[in-house]
Design a protein around this motif. Structure first.
Motif, PDB file in Angstrom:
ATOM      1  N   SER A 550      78.311  12.081 -16.334  1.00 53.42           N
ATOM      2  CA  SER A 550      79.852  11.716 -15.967  1.00 53.42           C
ATOM      3  C   SER A 550      79.668  10.140 -15.590  1.00 53.42           C
ATOM      4  O   SER A 550      78.979   9.820 -14.819  1.00 53.42           O
ATOM      5  CB  SER A 550      80.275  12.636 -15.134  1.00 53.42           C
ATOM      6  OG  SER A 550      80.235  13.876 -15.521  1.00 53.42           O
ATOM      7  N   ILE A 551      80.728   9.537 -16.338  1.00 54.27           N
ATOM      8  CA  ILE A 551      80.880   7.942 -16.184  1.00 54.27           C
ATOM      9  C   ILE A 551      82.079   7.711 -15.804  1.00 54.27           C
ATOM     10  O   ILE A 551      83.268   8.161 -16.303  1.00 54.27           O
ATOM     11  CB  ILE A 551      80.536   7.398 -17.438  1.00 54.27           C
ATOM     12  CG1 ILE A 551      79.146   7.778 -17.752  1.00 54.27           C
ATOM     13  CG2 ILE A 551      80.494   5.964 -17.312  1.00 54.27           C
ATOM     14  CD1 ILE A 551      78.654   7.180 -19.142  1.00 54.27           C
ATOM     15  N   GLY A 552      82.272   6.823 -14.848  1.00 51.30           N
ATOM     16  CA  GLY A 552      83.557   6.314 -14.339  1.00 51.30           C
ATOM     17  C   GLY A 552      83.453   4.824 -14.515  1.00 51.30           C
ATOM     18  O   GLY A 552      82.365   4.013 -14.210  1.00 51.30           O
ATOM     19  N   VAL A 553      84.492   4.126 -15.272  1.00 53.15           N
ATOM     20  CA  VAL A 553      84.622   2.696 -15.499  1.00 53.15           C
ATOM     21  C   VAL A 553      85.753   1.929 -15.035  1.00 53.15           C
ATOM     22  O   VAL A 553      86.809   2.776 -14.726  1.00 53.15           O
ATOM     23  CB  VAL A 553      84.771   2.541 -17.135  1.00 53.15           C
ATOM     24  CG1 VAL A 553      84.702   1.182 -17.507  1.00 53.15           C
ATOM     25  CG2 VAL A 553      83.804   3.084 -17.677  1.00 53.15           C
ATOM     26  N   ALA A 554      85.609   1.015 -14.191  1.00 57.01           N
ATOM     27  CA  ALA A 554      86.509   0.162 -13.443  1.00 57.01           C
ATOM     28  C   ALA A 554      86.333  -1.318 -13.677  1.00 57.01           C
ATOM     29  O   ALA A 554      85.329  -1.864 -14.168  1.00 57.01           O
ATOM     30  CB  ALA A 554      86.630   0.358 -12.065  1.00 57.01           C
ATOM     31  N   GLU A 555      87.602  -2.011 -14.018  1.00 55.41           N
ATOM     32  CA  GLU A 555      87.653  -3.384 -14.086  1.00 55.41           C
ATOM     33  C   GLU A 555      87.925  -4.174 -13.150  1.00 55.41           C
ATOM     34  O   GLU A 555      88.753  -3.856 -12.436  1.00 55.41           O
ATOM     35  CB  GLU A 555      88.228  -3.613 -15.382  1.00 55.41           C
ATOM     36  CG  GLU A 555      88.276  -5.491 -15.711  1.00 55.41           C
ATOM     37  CD  GLU A 555      89.181  -5.691 -17.094  1.00 55.41           C
ATOM     38  OE1 GLU A 555      89.066  -6.953 -17.291  1.00 55.41           O
ATOM     39  OE2 GLU A 555      89.879  -4.847 -17.274  1.00 55.41           O
ATOM     40  N   TRP A 556      87.326  -5.244 -12.794  1.00 57.65           N
ATOM     41  CA  TRP A 556      87.664  -6.208 -11.639  1.00 57.65           C
ATOM     42  C   TRP A 556      88.494  -7.062 -11.715  1.00 57.65           C
ATOM     43  O   TRP A 556      88.643  -7.759 -12.498  1.00 57.65           O
ATOM     44  CB  TRP A 556      86.250  -6.932 -11.164  1.00 57.65           C
ATOM     45  CG  TRP A 556      86.522  -7.889 -10.013  1.00 57.65           C
ATOM     46  CD1 TRP A 556      86.612  -7.742  -8.843  1.00 57.65           C
ATOM     47  CD2 TRP A 556      86.834  -9.258 -10.017  1.00 57.65           C
ATOM     48  NE1 TRP A 556      86.938  -8.781  -7.942  1.00 57.65           N
ATOM     49  CE2 TRP A 556      87.024  -9.965  -8.740  1.00 57.65           C
ATOM     50  CE3 TRP A 556      86.913 -10.170 -11.390  1.00 57.65           C
ATOM     51  CZ2 TRP A 556      87.395 -11.215  -8.612  1.00 57.65           C
ATOM     52  CZ3 TRP A 556      87.344 -11.479 -11.095  1.00 57.65           C
ATOM     53  CH2 TRP A 556      87.660 -11.931  -9.746  1.00 57.65           C
ATOM     54  N   PRO A 557      89.616  -6.925 -10.934  1.00 53.57           N
ATOM     55  CA  PRO A 557      90.802  -7.882 -11.194  1.00 53.57           C
ATOM     56  C   PRO A 557      90.726  -9.227  -9.973  1.00 53.57           C
ATOM     57  O   PRO A 557      90.153  -8.896  -9.236  1.00 53.57           O
ATOM     58  CB  PRO A 557      92.020  -6.962 -10.569  1.00 53.57           C
ATOM     59  CG  PRO A 557      91.535  -6.035  -9.866  1.00 53.57           C
ATOM     60  CD  PRO A 557      89.824  -5.742 -10.161  1.00 53.57           C
ATOM     61  N   ALA A 558      91.194 -10.166 -10.479  1.00 52.44           N
ATOM     62  CA  ALA A 558      91.220 -11.322  -9.693  1.00 52.44           C
ATOM     63  C   ALA A 558      91.654 -11.093  -7.946  1.00 52.44           C
ATOM     64  O   ALA A 558      92.767 -10.520  -7.952  1.00 52.44           O
ATOM     65  CB  ALA A 558      91.926 -12.454 -10.058  1.00 52.44           C
TER      66      ALA A 558
END
Length: 593
Positions: A550-558
């Motif tokens: 199972s995979i969780g993905v997140a993008e870093w915001p400034a």
């Protein structure tokens, strides 16, 4: 050979000429020193003899006038007419018996003239009274023109006795001056000649020393100025040639120092590979560079990084290639025709594209006695018809040795920051790199995403098959992750790579620099599918062990921190598990207000 022999003979002839001229000039200088020493000795002898003569005269005069003082002391009234008459007789005998005295004067205790006696008794020679202070001063004076003594009776001053010496005895200038003038002229002449020749010899040498001191202080080299073709010009020319070579060597050492600093400051193995090829290209001026590293058997080198590579996946023949020869001999190999060697496939699609006179140099990389691989540099900007000279090869080999040491340090560092079982990075290194990538994304304004994943029902695998099988599953997952994510393309030395880390147990994470949320989700889906279809875990009975993630993905915001990014990807992972596992869930953080 004849040219070299002629050059050696010419140098020997010039050195002989230098030695002869220096000997001649040194002889002149020494002759001048001898002449000066002789003159000084003559002057000393002359004045010493006069000093001894004057000392003898003074002693004889003192002995002569002692009788006068004795007579004055014996009389109750030495200034009576009778005693003065007798005293004049004594003075006459003193003058007659001592050739150095031309006049004797007797003064009373007040400085008045009591009587006197001279060679010629005339008014011109008649003495006058003298102040007592002047007579006391003359008594203290040790000159040679006169001798003045006191006469006492029972510690009572009776008067003074003054003996004046003959003028011709004291007129030393008439006898000394001609000799002194001759000696002074000779001395000036010798000193002038000595100074002239010494200046001729020392002027270029002094400038050589000055330039050497400037170079020692770190200043830039300047040539010694020397005119003419005599030994001074030869010495200056030789010094300039040596200094130019020294300056070139200093420049090479500065390059080596900068290279060593750059490559030893990087401990990440993959990044180090690209730094090495980049620095080799800068230092050597080569248009093409390849870094080949050996496997565990110290053979079969494969491409780790390079510049202007055409086919980095090419398989090199270890029986006849340049790399094989450098590895087997542990020495450098160079060629002006790479078309006959398998390494040409690294840089050219076809042999017809290889330029003429394209020299290539292969240098072994060693550390602690082990062969790590080779570095290949080719097509230097300033190509020569004769390849790389000995000094250049020595310098580049020193570069290669420094690179080998840096590679070994990176290997040891990697052992310290990677998980012993799976050979991916540990959590401590993951945290450090995540901070670094956030800083890089902030600076470059590029996206950054994070994948968080773990094995579904991993506890069940351990409970059913045992922990050894569980370890095999972890190793298999780590292999899938490292093969699926991006490494640095060996054609491009500047791009950042993805970081795979094991955070603990069955939990893994991947840092994806320069990757948006949608692209990161696609990477996650590719990983999920690769794991689901993995068929290499087989039992002895032929069965296949499969597993999912199972995979969780997140993008870093400034403006958000690394902890916020980890928390967001973790929450996405738990959402994937709640949704049924074996899936990818993406979550996007809001930018900090």
């Amino acid at each position: 050979m004849e040219k070299a022999t002629g050059g050696t003979a010419m140098r020997n002839l010039r050195f002989k000429q230098i030695r002869y001229d220096l000997k001649k000039k040194i002889a002149v200088v020494l002759g001048g020193m001898v002449l000066v020493s002789t003159a000084l000795l003559l002057i000393f002898s002359f004045f010493w003899s006069h000093y001894q003569e004057k000392l003898f005269i003074r002693k004889s005069v003192l002995a002569s006038v002692s009788g006068v003082r004795a007579f004055m002391a014996r009389q109750n009234n030495w200034k009576s007419v009778t005693n003065l008459r007798e005293l004049r007789l004594i003075l006459k005998s003193v003058i007659d018996s001592n050739p150095y005295i031309y006049q004797v004067i007797v003064y009373d205790d007040a400085g008045g003239v009591a009587t006197y006696m001279s060679k010629t008794e005339s008014e011109e020679t008649a003495p006058s009274d003298a102040p007592r202070a002047e007579l006391d001063r003359q008594n203290r004076d040790r000159g040679y023109a006169f001798v003045t003594v006191r006469a006492y009776k029972r510690r009572s001053l009776l008067g003074y006795v003054k003996a004046e010496l003959k003028p011709e005895r004291m007129d030393l200038e008439t006898t000394v001056l001609p000799s002194v003038l001759v000696i002074v002229v000779m001395l000036i002449l010798c000193l002038s000649l000595t100074y002239y020749w010494a200046a001729r010899i020392s002027r270029p040498l002094r400038e050589v020393i000055q330039v050497a001191d400037e170079v020692a202080e770190g200043k830039s080299f300047r040539e010694v100025k020397a005119s003419g073709s005599d030994e001074a010009g030869v010495i200056a020319g030789l010094f300039n040639d040596i200094n130019r070579r020294l300056q070139h060597r200093i420049d090479d050492l500065e390059k080596l120092n900068r290279l060593a600093i750059d490559i030893n400051s990087e401990l990440d193995r993959v990044l180090l590979h690209n730094i090495i090829v980049t620095k080799f290209a800068e230092a050597t001026g080569a248009r093409k560079v390849a870094l080949l590293l050996c496997g565990a058997d110290q053979k079969s080198p494969s491409v780790a990084a390079g510049i202007n590579l055409i086919n980095p996946k090419v398989s090199l023949d270890m029986d006849g290639g340049l790399a094989a020869k450098a590895i087997s001999t542990r020495g450098h190999v160079q060629t002006g025709d790479i078309s006959g060697h398998p390494e040409h496939a690294l840089f050219y699609e076809d042999k017809a594209h290889i330029p003429s006179n394209a020299w290539y140099l292969v240098l072994p990389l060693t550390a602690q006695g082990k062969i790590l691989g080779v570095v290949i540099v080719g097509e230097p900007e300033h190509a020569t018809d004769h390849g790389y000279d000995r000094e250049t090869v020595y310098l580049y080999q020193t570069f290669a040795t420094a690179a080998g040491s840096a590679l070994e340090n990176a290997r040891l560092y990697e052992l310290a920051i990677t998980d012993e079982l799976t050979r991916v990075y540990i959590r401590r290194f993951f945290n450090q790199r995540l901070t670094d990538e956030i800083d890089a994304s902030t600076k470059n304004r590029t996206p950054l995403s994070l994948l968080m994943l773990d094995i579904d029902h991993f506890k069940k695998v351990n409970d059913t098959y045992g922990h050894q099988v569980g370890d095999v599953v972890l190793v298999a997952l780590a292999r899938i992750l490292t093969q699926t994510v991006r490494s640095i393309d060996v054609r491009e030395a500047e791009r950042r790579r993805d970081i795979v880390a094991r955070l603990g147990g069955e939990e893994f994470s991947i840092i994806l620099p320069g990757t948006s949320l949608s692209a990161a989700a696609a990477v996650g889906e590719r990983i999920r599918a690769a794991v689901e279809t993995y068929q290499d875990l087989k039992f002895e009975d032929g069965g296949v062990l499969t597993f999912t993630v199972s995979i969780g993905v997140a993008e870093w915001p400034a403006g958000q921190s690394g902890e916020d990014l980890i928390r967001a990807s973790d929450e996405a992972l738990y959402e994937a598990k709640r949704a049924g596992r074996n899936r990818v869930v993406a979550s996007k953080l809001q930018e900090a207000g």
